[in-house]
Each structure stands twice: as C-alpha cells, then as structure tokens.
Design an enzyme around this catalytic site. Structure first.
Site, PDB file in Angstrom:
ATOM      1  N   LEU A  18       7.073  -5.281  -8.766  1.00 27.81           N
ATOM      2  CA  LEU A  18       7.277  -6.202  -7.655  1.00 27.81           C
ATOM      3  C   LEU A  18       6.324  -5.921  -6.513  1.00 27.81           C
ATOM      4  CD1 LEU A  18       8.914  -8.338  -6.080  1.00 27.81           C
ATOM      5  CD2 LEU A  18      10.568  -6.550  -5.535  1.00 27.81           C
ATOM      6  N   ALA A  19       6.051  -4.651  -6.247  1.00 27.24           N
ATOM      7  CA  ALA A  19       5.267  -4.299  -5.065  1.00 27.24           C
ATOM      8  C   ALA A  19       4.654  -2.927  -5.220  1.00 27.24           C
ATOM      9  CB  ALA A  19       6.161  -4.327  -3.826  1.00 27.24           C
ATOM     10  N   GLY A  21       2.959  -0.181  -2.312  1.00 25.16           N
ATOM     11  CA  GLY A  21       2.578   0.089  -0.938  1.00 25.16           C
ATOM     12  C   GLY A  21       1.854   1.406  -0.809  1.00 25.16           C
ATOM     13  N   GLY A  22       1.777   1.898   0.420  1.00 17.33           N
ATOM     14  CA  GLY A  22       1.031   3.114   0.673  1.00 17.33           C
ATOM     15  C   GLY A  22       1.682   4.354   0.104  1.00 17.33           C
ATOM     16  N   MET A  23       2.996   4.356  -0.068  1.00 20.69           N
ATOM     17  CA  MET A  23       3.705   5.539  -0.539  1.00 20.69           C
ATOM     18  C   MET A  23       4.429   5.302  -1.850  1.00 20.69           C
ATOM     19  SD  MET A  23       6.783   7.654   1.362  1.00 20.69           S
ATOM     20  CE  MET A  23       8.145   6.688   0.698  1.00 20.69           C
ATOM     21  N   ALA A  24       4.960   4.107  -2.034  1.00 20.30           N
ATOM     22  CA  ALA A  24       5.849   3.868  -3.176  1.00 20.30           C
ATOM     23  C   ALA A  24       5.502   2.571  -3.883  1.00 20.30           C
ATOM     24  CB  ALA A  24       7.306   3.826  -2.707  1.00 20.30           C
ATOM     25  N   VAL A  26       7.549  -0.594  -6.251  1.00 24.05           N
ATOM     26  CA  VAL A  26       8.866  -1.179  -6.491  1.00 24.05           C
ATOM     27  C   VAL A  26       8.803  -2.071  -7.721  1.00 24.05           C
ATOM     28  CG1 VAL A  26      10.707  -2.632  -5.552  1.00 24.05           C
ATOM     29  CG2 VAL A  26       9.436  -1.112  -4.045  1.00 24.05           C
ATOM     30  N   LYS A  48      12.781   1.581  -6.562  1.00 26.84           N
ATOM     31  CA  LYS A  48      11.672   2.108  -5.760  1.00 26.84           C
ATOM     32  C   LYS A  48      11.420   3.570  -6.133  1.00 26.84           C
ATOM     33  CE  LYS A  48      10.392   2.609  -0.854  1.00 26.84           C
ATOM     34  NZ  LYS A  48      10.858   2.306   0.530  1.00 26.84           N
ATOM     35  N   ASP A 151      12.788   1.177  14.091  1.00 24.63           N
ATOM     36  CA  ASP A 151      11.764   0.226  13.659  1.00 24.63           C
ATOM     37  C   ASP A 151      12.351  -1.167  13.474  1.00 24.63           C
ATOM     38  OD1 ASP A 151       9.189  -0.569  12.992  1.00 24.63           O
ATOM     39  OD2 ASP A 151       9.395  -0.020  10.881  1.00 24.63           O
TER      40      ASP A 151
END
Length: 360
Positions: A18-19, A21-24, A26, A48, A151
């Site tokens: 699905l995705a 990113g910079g760390m993980a 999904v 994730k 955040d």
C-alpha cells in the site's frame, strides 16, 4: 504484484503493498488460513513494518514498537485502531491496523466548495473525541500514560467513507513510558499547528494538542490557513504573536457561539484554554446546536467518496461497519488498482488514499 511474491508476516498474508515511507512500509493484508465458509468475513487490514534496509537499526524498531504500544491503549471509534502487533520470523516488529477507506481532512477541504458548518464542526468534535481518548490512555496497571500527540494537523485526521473522523499517527507522540525520546533541539510536528508552548520548546501537556486542534478547526471553518510564513522563524512568530481573526468575520453563518468555542481553544495562555479535548468537543457540539448547524455523516461520506481517487471508488460499495472485507472481489479490485498505480505510495497511516508525505 502478486500476493505470492509478498509472502506472509506472522499469521497475515500480504496481498498488496500500500505504501512505502522513510521508515516503514505498509501492506494490505488478511489473516491467513481462513476456514471453510470464513472467506469474505474477515476484514482486510493494514500491516506496517520497518523497511528491510532499516531493520538492523534498533532505533527504528523501538519507534514502531512504541507507536504500537501507545496506539493499542487508545480505545475510541475516532482513533485509528491497532488490532494486533508482533514479531515476524526475522525478528522485525510489525503492527496491524484497521484499514480506513477515506482521505485526510486536508484532502477533504481542498475542494472549492467548503464543508458545511455543521459537518465541519461535527468532524472536529469527533477528532477531539479521539484525541481525548489518546490523552486518557492508561497502562495495564491503570496509570495514566500522559500521551501528547504533538502532531495534530489536517494531515493526521482521516475521514472515512463512513463519515467518521479518526485521529492517526502517534509516531511523534510523547508518553510517560515511551522508550524513544526526541533529542534536545529537534523540532517535532508541523510548525503551523504548533502551540505557543511548543514554539517556545517548553514542557507540554494535553492542552498543547487542544491548541493544535483549534488551529485545524479555525482553518476548516475559515477556508484558509491561520499561521503562515516564508520560513520557520516567521511561522513560529505568527504562532506566538499574530492576531487570530474572529471566525464570524471569516465565514458567513458562523455566530458568536462557534467563534467563542474555537477562540478559547486558541488562547495562547494555556490556563485559559479548554482544559481537555473532551471539553472542546462538547463546546463545539453545544455551539452547533445553539446556532442550528446540522451535520450529516452520510453527506460527509458521500463527499469523501467523490474525493477518492477514481480507481478506489469501486471499493466504497463493499465498505461496511466491519470495514472492507477480504472477498474475492475486493482482493481482485485491489490487485488491479495496484497494477494501475492507483494506491498511494507514501502513506503509512492505514488509509487507502494518497497523502503528500509520510515519516513512516
């Protein structure tokens, strides 16, 4: 990409990425080994895990475990739920979240047509409910964890096709027993949604998040940004010094009750703010009732469906109270979307839509 190429993580069969990113990364997944007659009854989930190239660095694993531990303690329909967590065969941690078919509040409010006042107030009140649940999270002994999200922004509020708002992403949250800490001087969160005490790098409590949600509320109702600047210092100066225009001067139909409820959330003196997100939610709902602003989650859900990327819209019909079920049809549709490049590549919240950026 076929599911056979993705393998499994713990008891979960990975269906589609699905995705990333910079760390993980999904994946859309389903629990493996469904018995006869169970196919199509289990909901699809978002799984994730740390990216393969980062798994040797213990800090990333600790961050993911912290996020999972905190989120699993939050019980609210207005907070993205952590359903499971574990360690895979290679020793890497993973977390399993509900899969939300929807968009961020940021995406929802990009439309030229503003959200109705009643719908906007209801979404912010729902988000406040989810935020309050996070603030009230407790450990197994009943001790308050003192979670602070840090955040809150329109990008971290998801709105599903069910018309429900959900707070997501505790990756930057502070909690009493969190093992990973922010280094001194490191900026966390989005500057335009900082509280004054965040801007001053002072100790925070839950009222900091109330201020941030107040900024979101003001922007959604006014239809424009509140604290803007050309650089970090000018944005922080705006947070600390810029006058906040009363909402009744920004939007026709907004009266004193709504204006006052949001203005109190935006008090720079935190002792003058709403003491809890629950108080803010109650004030928003009370103001909506006094000013007769009606809300409709069906209407909001319909708008979400319209904003969804075109390739995702066929999934709306299969999305019910139990989420998106792992039927042959839904799995086939997701595979087709993945092959067409429809599914977002940088979202790690458990939401099936494109987001602008992601830490995780």
């Amino acid at each position: 990409m076929e599911s056979a190429d993705l393998g499994a993580v713990g008891p979960y069969e990975l269906l589609l990425q699905l995705a990333k990113g910079g760390m993980a990364e999904v994946f859309i997944a389903r629990r493996a080994g469904a018995g006869p007659g169970e196919a199509g009854r289990e909901p699809l989930v978002a799984l994730k895990r740390i990216r393969a190239d980062l798994r040797a660095e213990s800090g990333y694993s600790s961050m993911l475990l912290d996020e999972a531990g905190l989120a699993s303690r939050v019980a609210s329909p207005n907070f993205v739920q952590v359903l499971d967590r574990g360690i895979d065969e290679g020793g890497a941690p993973y977390i399993v979240m509900e899969l939300v078919v929807g968009v961020t509040l940021k995406q929802l409010t990009r439309s030229p047509e503003a959200l109705g006042i009643g719908d906007a107030l209801d979404l912010i009140a729902q988000a406040a409910d989810g935020l309050h649940a996070a603030h009230e999270a407790r450990d197994s002994s009943g001790e308050l964890l003192q979670v602070i999200h840090r955040d809150i922004s329109p990008s971290n509020i998801l709105v599903g096709v069910d018309g429900r708002a959900r707070i997501c992403d505790l990756g930057l949250a502070w909690a009493l027993r969190r093992t990973t800490r922010t280094k001194t001087g490191m900026v966390k969160g989005k500057l335009s949604y900082f509280s004054p005490e965040q801007a001053h790098a002072r100790p925070l409590d839950r009222r900091s998040d109330v201020f941030s949600l107040g900024v979101v509320a003001w922007e959604v109702l006014a239809g424009r940004r509140l604290f803007v600047g050309s650089n970090m210092l000018s944005i922080l100066h705006a947070v600390l010094e810029r006058e906040v225009p009363p909402l009744w001067t920004e939007r026709d139909g907004v009266g004193n009750a709504v204006t006052d409820a949001v203005a109190r959330a935006l008090e720079r003196d935190r002792d003058a703010r709403w003491a809890t997100a629950a108080e803010f939610a109650g004030a928003l709902r009370g103001a909506a009732e006094r000013e007769r602003h009606a809300a409709s989650r069906e209407r909001v859900g319909g708008r979400v469906a319209e904003v969804l990327p075109e390739g995702l819209r066929p999934l709306v019909a299969g999305y019910g109270p139990g989420g998106l079920l792992a039927t042959r049809e839904s799995v086939a549709a997701l595979r087709a979307m993945h092959a067409a490049g429809v599914v977002g590549e940088r979202d790690s919240s458990g939401m099936m839509a494109v987001r602008g950026s992601s830490r995780g």
